[in-house]
Design a protein around this motif. Structure first.
Motif, PDB file in Angstrom:
ATOM      1  N   THR A   1       0.851  -1.182   0.000  1.00 14.22           N
ATOM      2  CA  THR A   1       0.000   0.000   0.000  1.00 14.22           C
ATOM      3  C   THR A   1       0.885   1.229   0.000  1.00 14.22           C
ATOM      4  O   THR A   1       1.886   1.284   0.708  1.00 14.22           O
ATOM      5  N   ASN A   2       0.497   2.227  -0.804  1.00 16.09           N
ATOM      6  CA  ASN A   2       1.257   3.472  -0.861  1.00 16.09           C
ATOM      7  C   ASN A   2       0.718   4.441   0.179  1.00 16.09           C
ATOM      8  O   ASN A   2      -0.348   5.027  -0.004  1.00 16.09           O
ATOM      9  N   LEU A   3       1.455   4.563   1.264  1.00 15.39           N
ATOM     10  CA  LEU A   3       1.051   5.483   2.311  1.00 15.39           C
ATOM     11  C   LEU A   3       1.590   6.870   1.984  1.00 15.39           C
ATOM     12  O   LEU A   3       2.726   7.001   1.535  1.00 15.39           O
ATOM     13  N   ALA A   4       0.776   7.882   2.207  1.00 14.14           N
ATOM     14  CA  ALA A   4       1.161   9.266   1.937  1.00 14.14           C
ATOM     15  C   ALA A   4       0.635  10.146   3.062  1.00 14.14           C
ATOM     16  O   ALA A   4      -0.202   9.721   3.863  1.00 14.14           O
ATOM     17  N   LEU A   5       1.111  11.383   3.112  1.00 14.62           N
ATOM     18  CA  LEU A   5       0.611  12.326   4.105  1.00 14.62           C
ATOM     19  C   LEU A   5      -0.878  12.559   3.881  1.00 14.62           C
ATOM     20  O   LEU A   5      -1.309  12.845   2.764  1.00 14.62           O
ATOM     21  N   THR A   6      -1.636  12.406   4.931  1.00 12.79           N
ATOM     22  CA  THR A   6      -3.089  12.543   4.839  1.00 12.79           C
ATOM     23  C   THR A   6      -3.572  13.447   5.958  1.00 12.79           C
ATOM     24  O   THR A   6      -3.255  13.222   7.123  1.00 12.79           O
ATOM     25  N   ASP A   7      -4.334  14.465   5.597  1.00 13.18           N
ATOM     26  CA  ASP A   7      -4.955  15.351   6.582  1.00 13.18           C
ATOM     27  C   ASP A   7      -6.287  14.722   6.964  1.00 13.18           C
ATOM     28  O   ASP A   7      -7.300  14.901   6.279  1.00 13.18           O
ATOM     29  N   LEU A   8      -6.277  13.960   8.041  1.00  5.48           N
ATOM     30  CA  LEU A   8      -7.441  13.189   8.451  1.00  5.48           C
ATOM     31  C   LEU A   8      -8.613  14.091   8.851  1.00  5.48           C
ATOM     32  O   LEU A   8      -9.769  13.805   8.529  1.00  5.48           O
ATOM     33  N   GLY A   9      -8.326  15.193   9.517  1.00  3.80           N
ATOM     34  CA  GLY A   9      -9.381  16.127   9.905  1.00  3.80           C
ATOM     35  C   GLY A   9     -10.088  16.705   8.691  1.00  3.80           C
ATOM     36  O   GLY A   9     -11.318  16.789   8.640  1.00  3.80           O
ATOM     37  N   LYS A  10      -9.308  17.085   7.689  1.00  4.11           N
ATOM     38  CA  LYS A  10      -9.872  17.633   6.455  1.00  4.11           C
ATOM     39  C   LYS A  10     -10.678  16.560   5.722  1.00  4.11           C
ATOM     40  O   LYS A  10     -11.753  16.839   5.194  1.00  4.11           O
ATOM     41  N   MET A  11     -10.158  15.319   5.710  1.00  6.42           N
ATOM     42  CA  MET A  11     -10.869  14.225   5.055  1.00  6.42           C
ATOM     43  C   MET A  11     -12.233  14.004   5.708  1.00  6.42           C
ATOM     44  O   MET A  11     -13.249  13.875   5.018  1.00  6.42           O
ATOM     45  N   LEU A  12     -12.274  13.959   7.029  1.00  9.95           N
ATOM     46  CA  LEU A  12     -13.539  13.754   7.739  1.00  9.95           C
ATOM     47  C   LEU A  12     -14.513  14.891   7.466  1.00  9.95           C
ATOM     48  O   LEU A  12     -15.711  14.662   7.257  1.00  9.95           O
ATOM     49  N   THR A  13     -14.010  16.121   7.444  1.00  7.50           N
ATOM     50  CA  THR A  13     -14.851  17.282   7.192  1.00  7.50           C
ATOM     51  C   THR A  13     -15.420  17.247   5.774  1.00  7.50           C
ATOM     52  O   THR A  13     -16.590  17.554   5.558  1.00  7.50           O
ATOM     53  N   MET A  14     -14.598  16.835   4.804  1.00  7.30           N
ATOM     54  CA  MET A  14     -15.058  16.767   3.417  1.00  7.30           C
ATOM     55  C   MET A  14     -16.075  15.650   3.207  1.00  7.30           C
ATOM     56  O   MET A  14     -17.002  15.789   2.414  1.00  7.30           O
ATOM     57  N   LEU A  15     -15.911  14.527   3.895  1.00  7.81           N
ATOM     58  CA  LEU A  15     -16.812  13.386   3.720  1.00  7.81           C
ATOM     59  C   LEU A  15     -18.087  13.498   4.555  1.00  7.81           C
ATOM     60  O   LEU A  15     -19.069  12.806   4.285  1.00  7.81           O
ATOM     61  N   SER A  16     -18.084  14.369   5.554  1.00  9.33           N
ATOM     62  CA  SER A  16     -19.224  14.450   6.474  1.00  9.33           C
ATOM     63  C   SER A  16     -20.551  14.795   5.800  1.00  9.33           C
ATOM     64  O   SER A  16     -21.581  14.244   6.204  1.00  9.33           O
ATOM     65  N   PRO A  17     -20.610  15.644   4.771  1.00 11.93           N
ATOM     66  CA  PRO A  17     -21.919  15.891   4.144  1.00 11.93           C
ATOM     67  C   PRO A  17     -22.523  14.620   3.514  1.00 11.93           C
ATOM     68  O   PRO A  17     -23.732  14.394   3.610  1.00 11.93           O
ATOM     69  N   VAL A  18     -21.689  13.795   2.904  1.00 11.10           N
ATOM     70  CA  VAL A  18     -22.170  12.540   2.316  1.00 11.10           C
ATOM     71  C   VAL A  18     -22.689  11.621   3.413  1.00 11.10           C
ATOM     72  O   VAL A  18     -23.774  11.036   3.294  1.00 11.10           O
TER      73      VAL A  18
ATOM     74  N   ASP B   1     -16.538  16.104  15.885  1.00  9.47           N
ATOM     75  CA  ASP B   1     -15.837  16.770  16.977  1.00  9.47           C
ATOM     76  C   ASP B   1     -14.345  16.612  16.693  1.00  9.47           C
ATOM     77  O   ASP B   1     -13.724  15.631  17.106  1.00  9.47           O
ATOM     78  N   ILE B   2     -13.796  17.587  15.950  1.00  4.32           N
ATOM     79  CA  ILE B   2     -12.411  17.496  15.482  1.00  4.32           C
ATOM     80  C   ILE B   2     -11.588  18.619  16.089  1.00  4.32           C
ATOM     81  O   ILE B   2     -11.934  19.798  15.959  1.00  4.32           O
ATOM     82  N   THR B   3     -10.489  18.250  16.750  1.00  2.00           N
ATOM     83  CA  THR B   3      -9.557  19.236  17.269  1.00  2.00           C
ATOM     84  C   THR B   3      -8.927  19.963  16.079  1.00  2.00           C
ATOM     85  O   THR B   3      -8.474  19.312  15.130  1.00  2.00           O
ATOM     86  N   PRO B   4      -8.901  21.305  16.082  1.00  2.21           N
ATOM     87  CA  PRO B   4      -8.334  22.026  14.939  1.00  2.21           C
ATOM     88  C   PRO B   4      -6.804  21.866  14.834  1.00  2.21           C
ATOM     89  O   PRO B   4      -6.127  21.603  15.820  1.00  2.21           O
ATOM     90  N   GLU B   5      -6.309  22.041  13.617  1.00  2.00           N
ATOM     91  CA  GLU B   5      -4.873  22.070  13.304  1.00  2.00           C
ATOM     92  C   GLU B   5      -4.118  20.838  13.789  1.00  2.00           C
ATOM     93  O   GLU B   5      -3.082  20.948  14.449  1.00  2.00           O
ATOM     94  N   LEU B   6      -4.617  19.683  13.443  1.00  6.49           N
ATOM     95  CA  LEU B   6      -3.951  18.432  13.795  1.00  6.49           C
ATOM     96  C   LEU B   6      -2.862  18.111  12.774  1.00  6.49           C
ATOM     97  O   LEU B   6      -2.986  18.475  11.600  1.00  6.49           O
ATOM     98  N   PRO B   7      -1.820  17.424  13.198  1.00  5.67           N
ATOM     99  CA  PRO B   7      -0.787  17.025  12.231  1.00  5.67           C
ATOM    100  C   PRO B   7      -1.329  15.960  11.278  1.00  5.67           C
ATOM    101  O   PRO B   7      -2.346  15.316  11.537  1.00  5.67           O
ATOM    102  N   LYS B   8      -0.633  15.791  10.153  1.00  2.00           N
ATOM    103  CA  LYS B   8      -1.029  14.793   9.166  1.00  2.00           C
ATOM    104  C   LYS B   8      -0.546  13.417   9.595  1.00  2.00           C
ATOM    105  O   LYS B   8       0.378  13.281  10.389  1.00  2.00           O
ATOM    106  N   VAL B   9      -1.217  12.409   9.066  1.00  2.00           N
ATOM    107  CA  VAL B   9      -0.858  11.022   9.334  1.00  2.00           C
ATOM    108  C   VAL B   9      -0.432  10.376   8.022  1.00  2.00           C
ATOM    109  O   VAL B   9      -0.696  10.902   6.940  1.00  2.00           O
ATOM    110  N   LEU B  10       0.251   9.233   8.132  1.00  2.00           N
ATOM    111  CA  LEU B  10       0.592   8.461   6.946  1.00  2.00           C
ATOM    112  C   LEU B  10      -0.505   7.439   6.714  1.00  2.00           C
ATOM    113  O   LEU B  10      -0.788   6.622   7.585  1.00  2.00           O
TER     114      LEU B  10
END
Length: 167
Positions: free
Chosen positions: A8-25, A40-49
């Protein structure tokens, strides 16, 4: 299950942004069932792989899986918090506070093998707990499932630093 796993190709992922973008769906999906999604997302979290495409599919499946047993009026809460060198994503369910008129339907499923189970009443397929854990591990996360406290997934914070290209 038995084949050699692909890399699997792991890359930097902004998990907070991903959750926010997917939440309307997810909210629309849950609204059709009479359920509410709370982020309930803490702002300005670091990215994950992680593998963002695979993670998006996996999270959508977990949202569906955790909302199946909820009756109208219930809530599904996604909490994203720092936890040491990891980010902790919790998927928590809260039942409706109004008493239900009927008897709670029992969930009966039949195993289709070591990876899948099938609910003949609803036609839903579901990954086994072990398969879900292995899949999330390949996406960079670690799943813990505690009775009555929802699902918790830990993602390691990326050690890679983002450089400012302007300098």
């Amino acid at each position: 299950e038995r084949s050699k796993p692909e890399q699997t190709n792991l890359a930097l992922t902004d998990l907070g942004k991903m959750l926010t973008m997917l939440s309307p769906v997810w909210s629309n999906q849950l609204d059709r069932k009479g359920l509410k999604l709370i982020l309930d997302i803490t702002p300005e979290l670091p990215k994950v792989l992680s593998d963002s495409k695979g993670l998006e599919l996996m999270l959508t499946g977990l949202i569906d899986r955790n909302s199946r047993g909820l009756q109208a009026g219930g809530e599904l809460t996604l909490k994203l918090r720092p936890a040491g060198q990891r980010l902790k994503l919790q998927i928590l369910t809260q039942l409706s506070t109004t008493p239900s008129a009927g008897v709670t339907e029992s969930v009966s499923s039949e195993e289709i093998g070591p990876v899948l189970s099938w609910n003949p009443t609803t036609g839903n397929l579901q990954l086994s707990q072990a398969a879900t854990q292995r899949l999330l591990k390949s996406l960079g996360g670690r799943l813990t499932n505690r009775r009555d406290s929802g699902i918790t997934i830990f993602f390691p914070i990326s050690e890679l630093k983002e450089f400012d290209l302007r300098s």
